[in-house]
Design a protein around this motif. Structure first.
Motif, mmCIF file in Angstrom:
data_model
loop_
_atom_site.group_PDB
_atom_site.id
_atom_site.type_symbol
_atom_site.label_atom_id
_atom_site.label_comp_id
_atom_site.label_asym_id
_atom_site.label_seq_id
_atom_site.Cartn_x
_atom_site.Cartn_y
_atom_site.Cartn_z
ATOM 1 N N ASN A 32 1.276 -1.085 0.294
ATOM 2 C CA ASN A 32 0.243 -0.284 0.077
ATOM 3 C C ASN A 32 0.619 1.753 0.380
ATOM 4 O OD1 ASN A 32 -2.498 1.164 0.355
ATOM 5 N ND2 ASN A 32 -2.214 2.259 2.784
ATOM 6 N N LEU A 35 2.307 1.773 -3.284
ATOM 7 C CA LEU A 35 1.895 2.109 -4.625
ATOM 8 C C LEU A 35 1.614 3.680 -3.984
ATOM 9 C CD1 LEU A 35 -0.639 -0.340 -5.140
ATOM 10 C CD2 LEU A 35 1.529 0.119 -6.299
ATOM 11 N N THR A 36 1.551 3.905 -2.799
ATOM 12 C CA THR A 36 0.964 5.460 -2.996
ATOM 13 C C THR A 36 2.600 6.363 -3.248
ATOM 14 O OG1 THR A 36 0.146 4.830 -0.833
ATOM 15 C CG2 THR A 36 0.807 7.141 -1.377
ATOM 16 N N SER A 39 2.781 6.627 -6.742
ATOM 17 C CA SER A 39 1.035 7.364 -7.409
ATOM 18 C C SER A 39 1.354 9.126 -7.444
ATOM 19 C CB SER A 39 0.366 7.030 -6.933
ATOM 20 O OG SER A 39 -0.274 7.694 -6.448
ATOM 21 N N GLY A 40 2.840 8.990 -6.328
ATOM 22 C CA GLY A 40 2.975 10.523 -5.990
ATOM 23 C C GLY A 40 3.922 11.206 -6.544
#
Lengths: 302, 264, 329
Positions: A32, A35-36, A39-40
């Motif tokens: 989690n 992936l955060t 994407s950032g």
């Protein structure tokens, strides 16, 4: 059939050791976070070009803009170290004005038909469809159209350039103006009908005046788009090293000026292209910001 | 407290002192204990914060930006608002059913299997799905169309599918936020029967605006009211007791007034 | 304004004569008719414009097409001096550069859309990021071209310095340079439309997943993205349509030439050609009717390809908006 009987006690004992703690050793939690982060990172990567473009505009363009002469001088030829983009600025303004004169009244009246008289008619849906097709039209095709209808008969001219730009502005104006007209509250129309107005009078005296701020926003967005367009001008208005005297002459424009001087081997002339770019971006962004301000103020007044 | 209820079987012990959404002071002074294998209902007028309290119990409120709570919610011996707690891990043990049926846009089977797959409970997957659907009293209606979309079911069936989905990973507690408010009386009756069947296995906490429903299904009832005296609209727990006590012999005049108004 | 007039109707002040309803006069009726007719006529003019554009371009392209029997479509040689007007390389280059840009810009754009649409950051920061990304769309394409020449190509050359075998192939202006810039240009389109698709996923579906103990990204991957995928696909197709028709950045960065021996190369380090760049480079000097005809034909091909792609994208987005019908409210 089920191998777990319905009445079997749940596998979970009452006082099971429960681990609620946040822990990166748990694969799901780690994934989690990963992936955060990704994407950032993608967002940061996407903003790098923006920052780079703005940096280049300022660092390469601003120096030349301090020489006021660039706004009044004609484009450099040969190995000239001076020169400016005075006639290009003039050409852009003239062609955007021509394009607006052609497309704004046209677009608003079409929008009036779509929002008021036609509404759900077959005509209206066909016209909306045509407007949507125009929205996705490659800008160079607008140039090809202006070439086919004008340049092949009357030669290259700023007027032909304006026609090419008008084709690109038209769908923006039609669709935003329709939206603006539809937002006018029904009770305003009803009040006017109640006074014995014809539909046309309702439109001209009540609906259009009320919708004007949002229509202006749409027009400005169209203008901003047209001002930055290059492709439709390349072979309609083409380029010129002189001031524009007549509408039916070829003319320079900021966009084509940038294109022409983007790849020249002379440092000073490339700087001039950056300076012209800075002017063009400032122009486009100012129009965009003004358009947003107008919408916001119009909404504040409601 | 009734002698039948001992502190031993308390599964959730919530002490909510203050609950905020941004600057909005939504709930104050709500202390209550949820008992194991009982149905607990929260009742009260709309805006009294009963859903907010429910959503505190599995940290669903964490999804609301600017949410803030002062107090503690103990699930057995763990405070779920302790600093290092992962809300995601909490929700695996305290499941939730929502006001509007919200089946995912996938097959009935995949809907129920969703939580199981999430938590790696994929051994005997088909059996577990069947079990959950049987417990949710939906199996007979859907056993021949498990591959169909969950969205093709009726509203009541969709809500039972959501219950099956919530109980499939075997949570200890099931929170239900007005689960029948979008359903017709027949579907509501089925869900109420279902809750009574499920309580032998799960602890259920339900929010309802329907007092009759609370009196029909709940063992314990909490009455929340909204306090407008200090200018805001802050909800608080007025009274919490066995359902019979709340409905037949409430101690607080506010509760009496509310119950009488609704039934009278 | 309407408030005052309607209140006047209801209770006229004593001093004023009571409001009289009257029939519109003859001239008012005539003007009403005229004005309705005018807007109707102009509305149809929009349709005529679109149809006329296709017809006009087709008519101008026809003589060339008739004389050659359509060999332009499989010929890879464009040589105005020998009246050879093959556009196969241009069609190939258009599709290849757009697909490459889509691969880069689409992936990045969707990732950015997720980051902005999902609740990672406070809404003020998200709004700021959204505006910044939209700023990318406001920069005229010719400026991207200028930036590509003076920033992207030197940067690529510097980067490839560490791979001497690749550097030998790299020609500066190339498919890679053009596609990189094109990717940045289509990113705002992908992001804006994907954001719309993500934000239209009903919040209760997210709640359902969170309530089952899903992490944020499990919710995004298993619930939000599958639900929004039709809309995102539509966004990507519309962005593809934009990339196909993009002219200036390509004309300035793609090189506008191909190797004789390998005209349909997959190597992104080599220069290429596209339909839009062909038009931009050749129309300004075109005077020979045969060449103008060939260019018109290339324009027609470009127009038809983008038209089909755009219609397809619009259809998909329209389908996406009609998909939550089973979810009762």
């Amino acid at each position: 059939m089920s191998t777990i009987p319905l009445d079997e006690p749940s596998e979970r004992p009452f006082e099971e050791a429960i681990d609620f703690d946040y822990s990166l050793t748990r694969w799901r939690t780690l994934f989690n976070l990963l992936l955060t982060g990704l994407s950032g990172l993608a967002t940061v990567v996407a903003l790098i070009p923006l920052i780079s473009v703005l940096y280049m505009l300022v660092s390469h363009g601003l120096a030349r803009l301090t020489e006021v002469s660039v706004f009044t001088a004609l484009p450099p030829t040969g190995k000239d170290v001076g020169g400016g983009f005075g006639n290009a600025l003039q050409g852009t303004l003239v062609m955007v004005a021509v394009a607006s004169l052609l497309s704004v009244p046209f677009g608003i009246l079409v929008a009036v038909y779509l929002a008021e008289f036609g509404k759900d008619s077959t005509t209206a849906s066909v016209v909306r469809f045509a407007a949507k097709i125009l929205t996705g039209l490659p800008s160079i095709i607008a140039g090809v159209f202006a070439f086919a209808i004008l340049v092949m008969h009357t030669g290259r001219s700023s007027f032909a350039g304006g026609v090419g730009l008008a084709v690109l502005m038209l769908p923006t104006i039609i669709l935003t103006a329709e939206e603006a007209l539809l937002q006018v509250p029904r009770k305003m129309r009803e009040a006017a009908y109640g006074l014995g107005c014809t539909h046309t009078q309702v439109v001209l005296r009540v609906v259009l005046p009320t919708a004007i701020p949002n229509i202006v926003t749409g027009v400005m967005l169209g203008v901003a788009r047209a001002a930055g367009e290059t492709a439709p001008l390349l072979f309609t208005a083409a380029f010129s090293y002189f001031w524009l005297n007549k509408l039916m002459q070829p003319t320079a424009s900021l966009a084509v000026f940038i294109y022409r001087y983007s790849g020249v081997p002379y440092e000073r002339q490339v700087e001039l292209a950056w300076a012209a770019s800075l002017v063009l971006v400032t122009l486009v962004l100012t129009i965009n910001v003004l358009a947003q301000l107008i919408t916001r103020r119009a909404h504040a007044h409601r | 407290m009734s002698p039948a209820l001992t502190t031993d079987d308390i599964i959730i012990n919530a002490k909510i002192h203050k609950l905020f959404y941004g600057n909005f002071f939504a709930v104050r002074d709500t202390h209550l204990a949820i008992h194991h294998n009982k149905i607990t209902a929260f009742i009260g007028p709309s805006g009294c914060g009963k859903s907010s309290v429910l959503r505190c119990l599995n940290r669903m409120n964490d999804l609301v930006r600017n949410f803030r709570v002062e107090g503690s919610v103990f699930f057995r011996s763990k405070d779920i608002y302790a600093p290092r707690v992962d809300p995601v891990a909490v929700r695996r043990h305290i499941g939730m059913v929502f006001q509007q049926p919200n089946p995912f846009a996938m097959s009935i089977f995949d809907n129920v299997a969703f939580g199981l797959r999430l938590h790696g409970m994929t051994r005997d997957l088909a059996d577990r799905v069947e079990l959950a659907l049987r417990r949710a009293a939906l199996w007979d209606e859907v056993k021949n169309k498990l591959k169909q979309s969950g969205l093709a079911l009726s509203g009541g069936q969709q809500q039972r599918l959501c219950i099956a989905r919530a109980i499939a990973p075997e949570p200890a507690v099931l929170l239900m936020d007005e689960p029948c408010s979008a359903l017709d009386p027949i579907a509501t009756g089925k869900i109420e029967e279902l809750m009574k069947d499920l309580k032998s296995r799960y602890t259920i906490v339900i929010v309802t605006h329907n007092l009759q429903q609370a009196s029909r299904v709940a063992d314990m009832t909490g009455f929340l009211y909204v306090d407008t005296k200090q200018g805001g609209r802050t909800g608080y727990l007025v009274e919490y007791d066995r359902t019979e006590a709340i409905f037949q012999d409430p101690r607080d005049p506010l509760t009496r007034q509310y119950i009488a108004g609704a039934f009278g | 304004m309407s408030e005052t007039s309607s209140s006047v109707v209801e209770s006229p002040p004593r001093e004023l004569p009571p409001m009289v309803y009257r029939e519109p006069t003859l001239s008012e009726r005539f003007f009403d008719r005229f004005f309705r007719g005018l807007t109707w006529g102009l509305a149809w003019m929009t349709v005529v414009l679109v149809v006329g554009m296709v017809v006009l371009i087709s008519v101008d392209a026809w003589p060339t097409l008739r004389d050659s029997g359509g060999r332009e479509f499989y010929s890879v040689v464009w040589d105005a001096n020998r009246n050879e007007f093959g556009i196969l390389t241009h069609i190939w280059g258009t599709l290849y550069s757009s697909l490459l840009a889509l691969l880069l810009g689409g992936t990045l754009g969707v990732a950015v859309a997720i980051f902005i649409a999902e609740d990672f950051l406070p809404s003020k920061i998200r709004l700021f990021l959204k505006n910044l990304i939209e700023l990318l769309a406001a920069i005229p394409s010719v400026i991207y071209g200028l930036w590509g020449i003076h920033v992207v190509i030197p940067a690529l050359r510097a980067g490839l310095h560490y791979f001497p075998s690749l550097l030998a192939d790299f020609s500066g202006p190339s498919m890679l340079s053009a596609s990189l810039v094109l990717a940045i240009m289509i990113l705002p389109t992908v992001t804006a439309l994907s954001r719309d698709a993500l934000e239209s996923v009903p919040p209760r579906l997210r709640e359902g997943a969170y309530g089952l103990g899903a992490t944020r990204w499990e919710t995004i991957r298993k619930i939000v993205l599958p639900t929004a995928c039709t809309g995102i696909l539509g966004a990507i197709i519309l962005a593809f349509g934009r990339a196909l028709g993009e002219t200036m950045a390509l004309a300035m960065l793609v090189g506008n030439s191909t190797a004789r021996d390998n005209p349909l190369s997959f190597n992104p380090l080599l220069p290429g050609q596209t339909l839009a760049a062909l038009l931009a480079n050749n129309f300004p000097e075109a005077s020979d009717p045969l060449q103008v005809g060939a260019l018109m034909m290339a324009a027609l091909v470009l127009l038809l390809i983008t038209l089909v792609v755009n219609l397809f994208g619009a259809l998909i987005i329209w389908r996406a908006s009609a998909q939550f019908q089973g979810l009762r409210s």
